[in-house]
Each structure stands twice: as structure tokens, then as C-alpha cells.
Design a protein around this motif. Structure first.
Motif, PDB file in Angstrom:
ATOM      1  N   ALA A  76       0.854  -1.235  -0.145  1.00 58.20           N
ATOM      2  CA  ALA A  76       0.005  -0.133  -0.118  1.00 58.20           C
ATOM      3  C   ALA A  76       0.710   1.213  -0.024  1.00 58.20           C
ATOM      4  O   ALA A  76       0.584   2.428  -0.653  1.00 58.20           O
ATOM      5  CB  ALA A  76      -0.807  -0.089   1.181  1.00 58.20           C
ATOM      6  N   VAL A  77       1.966   1.348   0.850  1.00 56.48           N
ATOM      7  CA  VAL A  77       2.801   2.500   0.738  1.00 56.48           C
ATOM      8  C   VAL A  77       3.459   2.643  -0.452  1.00 56.48           C
ATOM      9  O   VAL A  77       3.222   3.907  -0.998  1.00 56.48           O
ATOM     10  CB  VAL A  77       4.020   2.307   1.970  1.00 56.48           C
ATOM     11  N   THR A  78       3.955   1.623  -1.344  1.00 55.26           N
ATOM     12  CA  THR A  78       4.441   1.962  -2.541  1.00 55.26           C
ATOM     13  C   THR A  78       3.537   2.161  -3.465  1.00 55.26           C
ATOM     14  O   THR A  78       3.754   3.014  -4.463  1.00 55.26           O
ATOM     15  CB  THR A  78       4.976   0.371  -3.093  1.00 55.26           C
ATOM     16  N   PHE A  79       2.315   1.787  -3.320  1.00 54.52           N
ATOM     17  CA  PHE A  79       1.135   2.364  -4.408  1.00 54.52           C
ATOM     18  C   PHE A  79       0.673   3.877  -4.094  1.00 54.52           C
ATOM     19  O   PHE A  79       0.913   4.581  -5.035  1.00 54.52           O
ATOM     20  CB  PHE A  79      -0.303   1.388  -4.072  1.00 54.52           C
ATOM     21  N   TYR A  80       0.669   4.178  -2.635  1.00 53.90           N
ATOM     22  CA  TYR A  80       0.420   5.617  -2.760  1.00 53.90           C
ATOM     23  C   TYR A  80       1.537   6.435  -3.088  1.00 53.90           C
ATOM     24  O   TYR A  80       1.149   7.678  -3.348  1.00 53.90           O
ATOM     25  CB  TYR A  80      -0.211   5.673  -1.201  1.00 53.90           C
ATOM     26  N   THR A  99       4.939   9.101   8.627  1.00 54.23           N
ATOM     27  CA  THR A  99       4.780   8.321   9.871  1.00 54.23           C
ATOM     28  C   THR A  99       4.928   6.922   9.372  1.00 54.23           C
ATOM     29  O   THR A  99       3.989   6.497   8.833  1.00 54.23           O
ATOM     30  CB  THR A  99       3.724   8.692  10.681  1.00 54.23           C
ATOM     31  N   ASP A 100       5.738   6.180  10.081  1.00 51.13           N
ATOM     32  CA  ASP A 100       5.715   4.791  10.132  1.00 51.13           C
ATOM     33  C   ASP A 100       6.468   4.268  11.631  1.00 51.13           C
ATOM     34  O   ASP A 100       7.545   3.977  11.603  1.00 51.13           O
ATOM     35  CB  ASP A 100       6.754   4.270   8.743  1.00 51.13           C
ATOM     36  N   THR A 101       5.338   3.880  12.373  1.00 54.91           N
ATOM     37  CA  THR A 101       5.697   3.603  13.617  1.00 54.91           C
ATOM     38  C   THR A 101       5.426   2.014  14.175  1.00 54.91           C
ATOM     39  O   THR A 101       4.006   1.919  13.875  1.00 54.91           O
ATOM     40  CB  THR A 101       5.471   4.632  14.494  1.00 54.91           C
ATOM     41  N   PRO A 102       6.382   1.346  14.547  1.00 51.93           N
ATOM     42  CA  PRO A 102       5.714   0.168  15.082  1.00 51.93           C
ATOM     43  C   PRO A 102       5.202   0.397  16.376  1.00 51.93           C
ATOM     44  O   PRO A 102       5.205   1.252  17.175  1.00 51.93           O
ATOM     45  CB  PRO A 102       7.085  -0.462  15.183  1.00 51.93           C
ATOM     46  N   TYR A 162       2.543  -4.596  14.911  1.00 49.91           N
ATOM     47  CA  TYR A 162       1.870  -3.734  13.944  1.00 49.91           C
ATOM     48  C   TYR A 162       2.577  -2.581  13.557  1.00 49.91           C
ATOM     49  O   TYR A 162       3.429  -2.241  14.145  1.00 49.91           O
ATOM     50  CB  TYR A 162       0.291  -3.487  14.437  1.00 49.91           C
ATOM     51  N   ARG A 163       2.134  -1.932  12.615  1.00 47.87           N
ATOM     52  CA  ARG A 163       2.751  -0.536  12.312  1.00 47.87           C
ATOM     53  C   ARG A 163       1.709   0.372  12.037  1.00 47.87           C
ATOM     54  O   ARG A 163       0.780   0.128  11.415  1.00 47.87           O
ATOM     55  CB  ARG A 163       3.660  -0.478  10.989  1.00 47.87           C
ATOM     56  N   TRP A 164       1.852   1.594  12.332  1.00 46.26           N
ATOM     57  CA  TRP A 164       0.883   3.022  12.218  1.00 46.26           C
ATOM     58  C   TRP A 164       1.622   3.550  11.183  1.00 46.26           C
ATOM     59  O   TRP A 164       2.828   4.203  11.049  1.00 46.26           O
ATOM     60  CB  TRP A 164       0.727   3.681  13.519  1.00 46.26           C
ATOM     61  N   ILE A 165       0.953   3.768  10.045  1.00 48.46           N
ATOM     62  CA  ILE A 165       1.759   4.328   8.761  1.00 48.46           C
ATOM     63  C   ILE A 165       0.825   5.502   8.436  1.00 48.46           C
ATOM     64  O   ILE A 165      -0.362   5.228   8.026  1.00 48.46           O
ATOM     65  CB  ILE A 165       2.023   3.411   7.447  1.00 48.46           C
ATOM     66  N   GLU A 166       1.330   6.759   7.984  1.00 42.18           N
ATOM     67  CA  GLU A 166       0.417   7.866   7.518  1.00 42.18           C
ATOM     68  C   GLU A 166       0.916   8.270   6.247  1.00 42.18           C
ATOM     69  O   GLU A 166       2.336   8.338   6.235  1.00 42.18           O
ATOM     70  CB  GLU A 166       0.425   9.011   8.498  1.00 42.18           C
ATOM     71  N   GLY A 212      -2.506  19.880   1.328  1.00 46.29           N
ATOM     72  CA  GLY A 212      -3.517  19.933   2.241  1.00 46.29           C
ATOM     73  C   GLY A 212      -3.084  19.047   3.283  1.00 46.29           C
ATOM     74  O   GLY A 212      -1.953  18.789   3.597  1.00 46.29           O
ATOM     75  N   SER A 213      -3.803  18.917   4.406  1.00 44.86           N
ATOM     76  CA  SER A 213      -3.238  18.480   5.908  1.00 44.86           C
ATOM     77  C   SER A 213      -4.100  17.167   6.125  1.00 44.86           C
ATOM     78  O   SER A 213      -3.866  16.763   7.153  1.00 44.86           O
ATOM     79  CB  SER A 213      -3.609  19.653   6.762  1.00 44.86           C
ATOM     80  N   THR A 214      -4.814  16.606   5.394  1.00 49.24           N
ATOM     81  CA  THR A 214      -5.582  15.384   5.883  1.00 49.24           C
ATOM     82  C   THR A 214      -4.755  14.291   5.109  1.00 49.24           C
ATOM     83  O   THR A 214      -4.532  14.274   4.028  1.00 49.24           O
ATOM     84  CB  THR A 214      -6.894  15.478   5.395  1.00 49.24           C
ATOM     85  N   GLY A 215      -4.272  13.212   5.907  1.00 49.20           N
ATOM     86  CA  GLY A 215      -3.823  12.057   5.542  1.00 49.20           C
ATOM     87  C   GLY A 215      -4.447  10.774   5.384  1.00 49.20           C
ATOM     88  O   GLY A 215      -5.857  10.755   6.084  1.00 49.20           O
ATOM     89  N   ILE A 216      -4.088   9.831   4.860  1.00 51.84           N
ATOM     90  CA  ILE A 216      -4.683   8.469   5.068  1.00 51.84           C
ATOM     91  C   ILE A 216      -4.000   7.625   6.111  1.00 51.84           C
ATOM     92  O   ILE A 216      -2.429   7.424   5.378  1.00 51.84           O
ATOM     93  CB  ILE A 216      -4.761   7.730   3.480  1.00 51.84           C
ATOM     94  N   ALA A 217      -4.249   7.127   6.714  1.00 54.59           N
ATOM     95  CA  ALA A 217      -3.626   6.073   7.735  1.00 54.59           C
ATOM     96  C   ALA A 217      -3.752   4.558   7.140  1.00 54.59           C
ATOM     97  O   ALA A 217      -5.145   4.273   6.904  1.00 54.59           O
ATOM     98  CB  ALA A 217      -4.246   6.199   9.202  1.00 54.59           C
ATOM     99  N   LEU A 218      -2.714   4.087   7.013  1.00 53.00           N
ATOM    100  CA  LEU A 218      -2.828   2.742   6.276  1.00 53.00           C
ATOM    101  C   LEU A 218      -2.797   1.596   7.644  1.00 53.00           C
ATOM    102  O   LEU A 218      -1.490   1.392   7.916  1.00 53.00           O
ATOM    103  CB  LEU A 218      -1.590   2.256   5.416  1.00 53.00           C
ATOM    104  N   ALA A 219      -3.737   1.137   8.122  1.00 50.02           N
ATOM    105  CA  ALA A 219      -3.678   0.358   9.527  1.00 50.02           C
ATOM    106  C   ALA A 219      -3.935  -1.101   9.053  1.00 50.02           C
ATOM    107  O   ALA A 219      -4.628  -1.539   8.054  1.00 50.02           O
ATOM    108  CB  ALA A 219      -4.826   0.874  10.376  1.00 50.02           C
TER     109      ALA A 219
END
Length: 130
Positions: free
Chosen positions: A24-28, A37-40, A45-49, A55-62
Motif C-alpha cells: 500500500a505504501v508503494t502504491f500511494y 509516519t511509520d511507527t511500530p 503492527y505498524r501505524w503508517i500515515e 492539504g493537511s488530511t492524510g490516510i492512515a494505512l492500518a
């Protein structure tokens, strides 16, 4: 009634569940987003933004909850572009799963198309009318 301190003030992130976070990261990134953000966190698990360039709104890939599956969803996420035809052509040329053509419904609805991410989630791109 909310006070000035508790009133809701905006949307910072929308969350998409994805079982294959690296894919998903590669795609986006391929469509212009940047990973900020990419935090274990617990359980491997990882929290990725991911954020678009403006703009200031992101997508979290959970990741999905353990033991669950991800069902593709119509997300309601709407991205903007200054040139809908060029954005559509670029995404099509990059191999993104996009609609065959730009939808033109007429005023006041802007020209738009939909695309799917690697998890099958559908997002929309509209031409910015500003």
C-alpha cells in the motif's frame, strides 16, 4: 454543548485497513503521496500515515485486527486535481486500477473518476474548480 477546547476542529486522518502495508505504501507513493509516519506498535503492527503533496488530511494505512479479513470498501475519500484528464491518463499509464473514463455529469458536479488501491478500496478524484 462543546466548549472551545472540546469542539471538533477538523479531519486529520482517514483510516484504511490494509493487510499488505508495504504494498500500500508503494502504491500511494506511486500516485504522489508521501509517507510521514511509520511507527511500530504492539503485536508487530505498524501505524503508517500517507499524505498528498497539498492539504493537511492524510490516510492512515492500518493493519486489520488479528484474525479478521479486509473487505474492499467504497471509502468516500475524495482527492482533488487541477487537471482531471491528465491525472486520469497518468494513473492509467502507471497501471492503477482506474475507471475507463472520466465521468462528466455537468454542473454543479465536477468531472471525476474512481480508482482502487491494492486492497480494493475505492477512492475518487475530482477536478478542483478553484
Amino acid at each position: 454543548m462543546p466548549t472551545a477546547n472540546t469542539a471538533l476542529r477538523g479531519i486529520s486522518l482517514v483510516c484504511l485497513t490494509t493487510p499488505k502495508q508495504d504494498e500500500a505504501v508503494t502504491f500511494y507513493e506511486s500516485i504522489g503521496f508521501e509517507k510521514r509516519t511509520d511507527t511500530p506498535f504492539g503485536g508487530g503492527y505498524r501505524w503508517i500515515e500517507m499524505y498528498p503533496p497539498e492539504g493537511s488530511t492524510g490516510i492512515a494505512l492500518a493493519p486489520p485486527p488479528e484474525g479478521s479479513t479486509v473487505e474492499p470498501a467504497q471509502t468516500g475519500i475524495t482527492l482533488t486535481t487541477g487537471d482531471i484528464d491528465a491525472a486520469h491518463a497518468d494513473m492509467l499509464a502507471a497501471g492503477v486500477d482506474v475507471d475507463a473514463e472520466v465521468s462528466r455529469m455537468g454542473d454543479p458536479v465536477p468531472p471525476m473518476f474512481w480508482f482502487r488501491d491494492p486492497s480494493g478500496h475505492t477512492l475518487m478524484v475530482v477536478q478542483n474548480t478553484d
